[in-house]
Write a protein that holds these residues in place. Structure first.
Motif, PDB file in Angstrom:
ATOM      1  N   THR A   1       8.278  10.419  -0.512  1.00  0.00           N
ATOM      2  CA  THR A   1       7.650  10.725  -1.630  1.00  0.00           C
ATOM      3  C   THR A   1       8.264   9.772  -2.810  1.00  0.00           C
ATOM      4  OG1 THR A   1       7.330  12.840  -0.986  1.00  0.00           O
ATOM      5  CG2 THR A   1       7.273  12.400  -3.326  1.00  0.00           C
ATOM      6  N   ARG A   2       7.231   9.181  -3.735  1.00  0.00           N
ATOM      7  CA  ARG A   2       7.739   8.298  -4.759  1.00  0.00           C
ATOM      8  C   ARG A   2       8.399   8.979  -5.661  1.00  0.00           C
ATOM      9  NH1 ARG A   2       6.920   4.867  -9.082  1.00  0.00           N
ATOM     10  NH2 ARG A   2       7.380   2.715  -8.763  1.00  0.00           N
ATOM     11  N   GLN A   3       9.528   8.705  -6.443  1.00  0.00           N
ATOM     12  CA  GLN A   3      10.186   9.486  -7.424  1.00  0.00           C
ATOM     13  C   GLN A   3       9.828   8.862  -8.762  1.00  0.00           C
ATOM     14  OE1 GLN A   3      11.750  12.385  -6.245  1.00  0.00           O
ATOM     15  NE2 GLN A   3      10.850  11.739  -4.481  1.00  0.00           N
ATOM     16  N   ALA A   4      10.273   9.550  -9.756  1.00  0.00           N
ATOM     17  CA  ALA A   4       9.826   9.215 -11.148  1.00  0.00           C
ATOM     18  C   ALA A   4      10.820   7.726 -11.549  1.00  0.00           C
ATOM     19  CB  ALA A   4      10.160   9.967 -12.324  1.00  0.00           C
ATOM     20  N   ASP A   5      11.863   7.412 -10.860  1.00  0.00           N
ATOM     21  CA  ASP A   5      12.738   6.338 -11.287  1.00  0.00           C
ATOM     22  C   ASP A   5      12.076   5.220 -10.250  1.00  0.00           C
ATOM     23  OD1 ASP A   5      13.537   7.179  -8.428  1.00  0.00           O
ATOM     24  OD2 ASP A   5      15.736   7.167  -9.109  1.00  0.00           O
ATOM     25  N   GLY A   6      11.100   5.374  -9.226  1.00  0.00           N
ATOM     26  CA  GLY A   6      10.652   4.223  -8.553  1.00  0.00           C
ATOM     27  C   GLY A   6      11.279   4.152  -7.019  1.00  0.00           C
ATOM     28  N   SER A   7      12.094   5.019  -6.749  1.00  0.00           N
ATOM     29  CA  SER A   7      12.709   5.383  -5.504  1.00  0.00           C
ATOM     30  C   SER A   7      11.660   6.103  -4.657  1.00  0.00           C
ATOM     31  CB  SER A   7      14.033   5.892  -5.600  1.00  0.00           C
ATOM     32  OG  SER A   7      14.045   7.107  -6.039  1.00  0.00           O
ATOM     33  N   TYR A   8      12.159   6.128  -3.370  1.00  0.00           N
ATOM     34  CA  TYR A   8      11.188   6.823  -2.172  1.00  0.00           C
ATOM     35  C   TYR A   8      12.249   7.779  -1.675  1.00  0.00           C
ATOM     36  CZ  TYR A   8       6.946   4.137  -3.104  1.00  0.00           C
ATOM     37  OH  TYR A   8       5.753   3.467  -3.898  1.00  0.00           O
ATOM     38  N   THR A   9      11.899   9.001  -1.493  1.00  0.00           N
ATOM     39  CA  THR A   9      12.658   9.998  -0.646  1.00  0.00           C
ATOM     40  C   THR A   9      11.856  10.533   0.338  1.00  0.00           C
ATOM     41  OG1 THR A   9      14.267  10.076  -2.540  1.00  0.00           O
ATOM     42  CG2 THR A   9      14.466  11.765  -1.174  1.00  0.00           C
TER      43      THR A   9
ATOM     44  N   LYS B   1       0.824  -1.404   0.055  1.00  0.00           N
ATOM     45  CA  LYS B   1      -0.074   0.048  -0.147  1.00  0.00           C
ATOM     46  C   LYS B   1       0.851   1.337   0.089  1.00  0.00           C
ATOM     47  CE  LYS B   1      -4.088  -1.600   2.339  1.00  0.00           C
ATOM     48  NZ  LYS B   1      -4.947  -1.509   3.748  1.00  0.00           N
ATOM     49  N   GLU B   2       1.990   1.246   0.841  1.00  0.00           N
ATOM     50  CA  GLU B   2       2.659   2.415   0.827  1.00  0.00           C
ATOM     51  C   GLU B   2       4.209   1.998   1.388  1.00  0.00           C
ATOM     52  OE1 GLU B   2       1.004   5.384   3.707  1.00  0.00           O
ATOM     53  OE2 GLU B   2       0.383   3.971   4.816  1.00  0.00           O
ATOM     54  N   VAL B   3       4.854   3.084   1.540  1.00  0.00           N
ATOM     55  CA  VAL B   3       6.313   2.866   1.947  1.00  0.00           C
ATOM     56  C   VAL B   3       6.205   3.791   3.324  1.00  0.00           C
ATOM     57  CG1 VAL B   3       8.753   3.267   1.825  1.00  0.00           C
ATOM     58  CG2 VAL B   3       7.416   1.941  -0.162  1.00  0.00           C
ATOM     59  N   LYS B   4       7.104   3.240   4.460  1.00  0.00           N
ATOM     60  CA  LYS B   4       7.305   4.060   5.632  1.00  0.00           C
ATOM     61  C   LYS B   4       8.708   4.034   5.903  1.00  0.00           C
ATOM     62  CE  LYS B   4       2.858   5.185   7.166  1.00  0.00           C
ATOM     63  NZ  LYS B   4       2.548   6.499   7.229  1.00  0.00           N
ATOM     64  N   ILE B   5       9.196   5.067   6.519  1.00  0.00           N
ATOM     65  CA  ILE B   5      10.771   5.258   6.814  1.00  0.00           C
ATOM     66  C   ILE B   5      10.796   5.928   8.380  1.00  0.00           C
ATOM     67  CG2 ILE B   5      12.932   6.203   6.303  1.00  0.00           C
ATOM     68  CD1 ILE B   5      12.291   6.099   3.537  1.00  0.00           C
ATOM     69  N   PRO B   6      10.919   4.992   9.510  1.00  0.00           N
ATOM     70  CA  PRO B   6      11.138   5.704  10.505  1.00  0.00           C
ATOM     71  C   PRO B   6      12.390   5.970  10.758  1.00  0.00           C
ATOM     72  CG  PRO B   6      11.097   3.160  10.652  1.00  0.00           C
ATOM     73  CD  PRO B   6      10.863   3.603   9.378  1.00  0.00           C
ATOM     74  N   PHE B   7      12.705   7.107  11.517  1.00  0.00           N
ATOM     75  CA  PHE B   7      14.091   7.833  11.677  1.00  0.00           C
ATOM     76  C   PHE B   7      14.076   8.034  13.031  1.00  0.00           C
ATOM     77  CE2 PHE B   7      17.073  11.545  10.879  1.00  0.00           C
ATOM     78  CZ  PHE B   7      18.155  10.685  10.287  1.00  0.00           C
ATOM     79  N   TRP B   8      15.467   7.848  13.817  1.00  0.00           N
ATOM     80  CA  TRP B   8      15.417   8.383  15.076  1.00  0.00           C
ATOM     81  C   TRP B   8      17.198   8.744  15.371  1.00  0.00           C
ATOM     82  CZ3 TRP B   8      14.160   3.593  13.778  1.00  0.00           C
ATOM     83  CH2 TRP B   8      14.966   2.506  14.235  1.00  0.00           C
ATOM     84  N   SER B   9      17.146   9.405  16.391  1.00  0.00           N
ATOM     85  CA  SER B   9      18.812   9.376  16.996  1.00  0.00           C
ATOM     86  C   SER B   9      18.897   8.462  17.855  1.00  0.00           C
ATOM     87  CB  SER B   9      18.995  10.769  17.544  1.00  0.00           C
ATOM     88  OG  SER B   9      18.315  11.021  18.746  1.00  0.00           O
ATOM     89  N   HIS B  10      20.074   7.854  18.081  1.00  0.00           N
ATOM     90  CA  HIS B  10      20.169   6.864  19.010  1.00  0.00           C
ATOM     91  C   HIS B  10      20.669   7.553  20.290  1.00  0.00           C
ATOM     92  CE1 HIS B  10      21.951   2.942  16.634  1.00  0.00           C
ATOM     93  NE2 HIS B  10      20.556   3.714  16.211  1.00  0.00           N
TER      94      HIS B  10
END
Length: 196
Positions: A87-95, A65-74
């Motif tokens: 956000t999905r990019q034209a080349d199929g990557s997510y940024t 359904k979608e891609v998620k990216i969790p991000f945190w500091s140790h």
């Protein structure tokens, strides 16, 4: 077939003139669903205090359904975790771009992970990546006390390597004795020396 691993079976039938299914033959094959994979990278701009997190070459994300990216500091032990929706990019990557200020501007190691959300709404882990970060927007200096003269009751406070991203107008040095807390605090203005 729900991407099930294991043995699959196919059979062939024909339907006769009376509409009855007549079995002819069967065949089998073993199948292993491709495991989800992706390349996950983090780049940083310490001067801007930002991170660009990119997931590319996504494989095995069938029916997601979608891609998620969790991000945190140790440094903050995941208490500053944010689940970004890239956000999905034209080349199929997510940024996605994250800001250190949203993660308490912590110094040290940061971690990103990439998940996909399957058709049932479940988060499926794919990969993790790390990056080290040093906050360039924080004022810094080194502090040294020397020339302690017990006879005259004087000492020198040396402040070196003063840096502030917004510049430095003055440097002030609050000083007090341990006795009775800060009741004798005095704010001295440091004098700039020829060596900076």
């Amino acid at each position: 077939h729900e991407n099930a691993d294991g043995k699959y079976e196919a059979q062939v039938f024909y339907v006769d003139a009376q509409g009855q299914n007549k079995f002819v033959k069967k065949a089998f094959i073993d199948y292993t669903a491709p495991k989800p994979s992706a390349d996950l990278t983090i780049t940083k701009s310490e001067s801007d205090g930002t991170f660009t997190i990119t997931a590319k070459n996504l494989q095995g994300f069938d029916g997601y359904k979608e891609v998620k990216i969790p991000f945190w500091s140790h440094a903050n032990g995941m208490k500053d975790i944010i689940w970004y929706t890239p956000t999905r990019q034209a080349d199929g990557s997510y940024t996605v771009t994250a800001k250190a200020s949203d993660h308490e501007n912590a110094d040290g190691k940061y971690e990103a992970q990439v998940f996909y959300v399957d058709a049932n709404g479940q988060n499926k882990f794919v990969k993790k990546a790390f990056i080290d970060y040093k906050n360039q927007s924080r004022p810094t200096a080194s502090l040294l006390i020397q020339n302690n003269n017990k006879d005259t009751g004087t000492f020198d406070v040396i402040i070196k390597d003063v840096y502030s991203p917004k510049g430095v107008r003055t440097v002030q040095v609050p000083t007090w004795s341990d006795k009775d807390g800060q009741d004798d605090i005095r704010w001295y203005e440091a004098t700039r020396q020829a060596n900076g």
